[in-house]
Design a protein around this motif. Structure first.
Motif, PDB file in Angstrom:
ATOM      1  N   UNK A  73       0.800  -1.211  -0.042  1.00 28.75           N
ATOM      2  CA  UNK A  73       0.075  -0.120   0.023  1.00 28.75           C
ATOM      3  C   UNK A  73       0.857   1.153  -0.124  1.00 28.75           C
ATOM      4  N   UNK A  74       1.937   1.219   0.824  1.00 25.07           N
ATOM      5  CA  UNK A  74       2.849   2.349   0.936  1.00 25.07           C
ATOM      6  C   UNK A  74       3.605   2.682  -0.517  1.00 25.07           C
ATOM      7  N   UNK A  75       4.093   1.669  -1.093  1.00 25.46           N
ATOM      8  CA  UNK A  75       4.561   1.686  -2.500  1.00 25.46           C
ATOM      9  C   UNK A  75       3.959   2.482  -3.534  1.00 25.46           C
ATOM     10  N   UNK A  76       2.390   2.113  -3.292  1.00 23.87           N
ATOM     11  CA  UNK A  76       1.548   2.732  -4.337  1.00 23.87           C
ATOM     12  C   UNK A  76       1.677   4.225  -4.375  1.00 23.87           C
ATOM     13  N   UNK A  77       2.056   4.823  -3.188  1.00 20.90           N
ATOM     14  CA  UNK A  77       2.078   6.258  -3.362  1.00 20.90           C
ATOM     15  C   UNK A  77       3.401   6.803  -3.784  1.00 20.90           C
ATOM     16  N   UNK A  78       4.304   6.036  -4.680  1.00 23.41           N
ATOM     17  CA  UNK A  78       5.696   6.345  -5.279  1.00 23.41           C
ATOM     18  C   UNK A  78       5.557   5.803  -6.723  1.00 23.41           C
ATOM     19  N   UNK A  79       6.542   6.145  -7.374  1.00 26.56           N
ATOM     20  CA  UNK A  79       6.710   5.699  -8.760  1.00 26.56           C
ATOM     21  C   UNK A  79       5.585   6.115  -9.694  1.00 26.56           C
ATOM     22  N   UNK A  80       5.488   4.967 -10.654  1.00 30.87           N
ATOM     23  CA  UNK A  80       4.658   5.149 -11.769  1.00 30.87           C
ATOM     24  C   UNK A  80       3.891   3.958 -12.056  1.00 30.87           C
ATOM     25  N   UNK A  81       2.742   4.195 -12.814  1.00 34.64           N
ATOM     26  CA  UNK A  81       2.176   2.943 -13.245  1.00 34.64           C
ATOM     27  C   UNK A  81       0.747   2.809 -12.975  1.00 34.64           C
ATOM     28  N   UNK A  82      -0.164   1.887 -13.041  1.00 31.37           N
ATOM     29  CA  UNK A  82      -1.637   1.923 -12.541  1.00 31.37           C
ATOM     30  C   UNK A  82      -1.630   2.489 -11.182  1.00 31.37           C
ATOM     31  N   UNK A  83      -2.596   2.854 -10.801  1.00 32.13           N
ATOM     32  CA  UNK A  83      -3.005   3.539  -9.460  1.00 32.13           C
ATOM     33  C   UNK A  83      -2.960   2.376  -8.467  1.00 32.13           C
ATOM     34  N   UNK A  84      -3.753   1.323  -8.842  1.00 30.05           N
ATOM     35  CA  UNK A  84      -3.850   0.245  -7.798  1.00 30.05           C
ATOM     36  C   UNK A  84      -4.815   0.281  -6.507  1.00 30.05           C
ATOM     37  N   UNK A  85      -4.740   1.546  -6.015  1.00 23.15           N
ATOM     38  CA  UNK A  85      -5.916   1.979  -4.926  1.00 23.15           C
ATOM     39  C   UNK A  85      -6.557   2.872  -5.510  1.00 23.15           C
TER      40      UNK A  85
END
Length: 210
Positions: A73-85
């Motif tokens: 969950x934390x990693x979805x706040x960084x980087x690029x790519x699909x939103x996932x949440x």
């Protein structure tokens, strides 16, 4: 953002974190933890993961986090790519529902089957056949629920892929691919979904390691 991933190549939870890092295009350095000599139970490891498990991550600024789903969950706040949440309230509620399905309906049973069919024999222990039989019966029943949900939408939370889908991949490989369970040919919606998520480049990059 980059981080060090402390874990084991044989750990489904370590692979879960690596998967999300790949999905979000976040670089990481893998730091192996030798679980065969119980390195994860020693004081240096316990300073970072007090339950003696893997994985945990350490960022360049010293921030640490353990528990694979929390890390994902934390990693979805960084980087690029699909939103996932998703962020829209109703979509987020559906995501939380789907995440609960993975955590409560799939993971415990798939993990139990994997222990009985793969890990016990690997370490010279006898499989509890009666327990295994019950787990497989539960698994088949749960998959009927998946088939119904996926007959109405592309992914578990709707028509966009989320963490809830991807979190199935590490144990899904054990039960669907390595053990051949689930009778996917008789569950076309489940088969479509599994083929979709398991063909993602992120999973192909980590399915045999991290």
């Amino acid at each position: 953002m980059a981080f060090k991933l402390h874990g084991s190549t044989g750990s489904t939870c370590t692979r879960r974190v690596a998967l999300i890092a790949k999905e979000r295009n976040i670089p990481y350095e893998f730091i192996p933890v030798n679980m065969s000599v119980a390195e994860h139970k020693q004081p240096p490891h316990l300073q970072h993961q007090p339950f003696g498990q893997v994985p945990f991550i350490v960022q360049e600024d010293g921030f640490e986090l353990f528990e694979s789903r929390a890390i994902g969950r934390y990693l979805t706040t960084f980087g690029s790519g699909p939103q996932l949440i998703p962020t829209e309230p109703k979509a987020y509620a559906k995501f939380e529902q789907a995440a609960g399905i993975e955590y409560a309906q799939f993971d415990p049973i798939a993990a139990g089957i994997t222990v009985e069919k793969i890990f016990k024999p690997r370490y010279g222990q006898a499989t509890n056949e009666k327990h295994l039989e019950g787990l497989i019966a539960q698994f088949e029943s749960k998959l009927n629920g998946y088939e119904a949900i996926l007959g109405k939408q592309k992914y578990l939370a709707g028509d966009e892929v989320t963490l809830a889908d991807l979190y199935h991949l590490p144990y899904g490989k054990w039960v669907f691919v390595d053990l051949g369970l689930g009778d996917l040919d008789k569950r076309p919606n489940l088969k479509r979904w599994w083929n979709d998520i398991s063909s993602r480049p992120s999973w192909q990059a980590v399915k045999d390691g991290v």
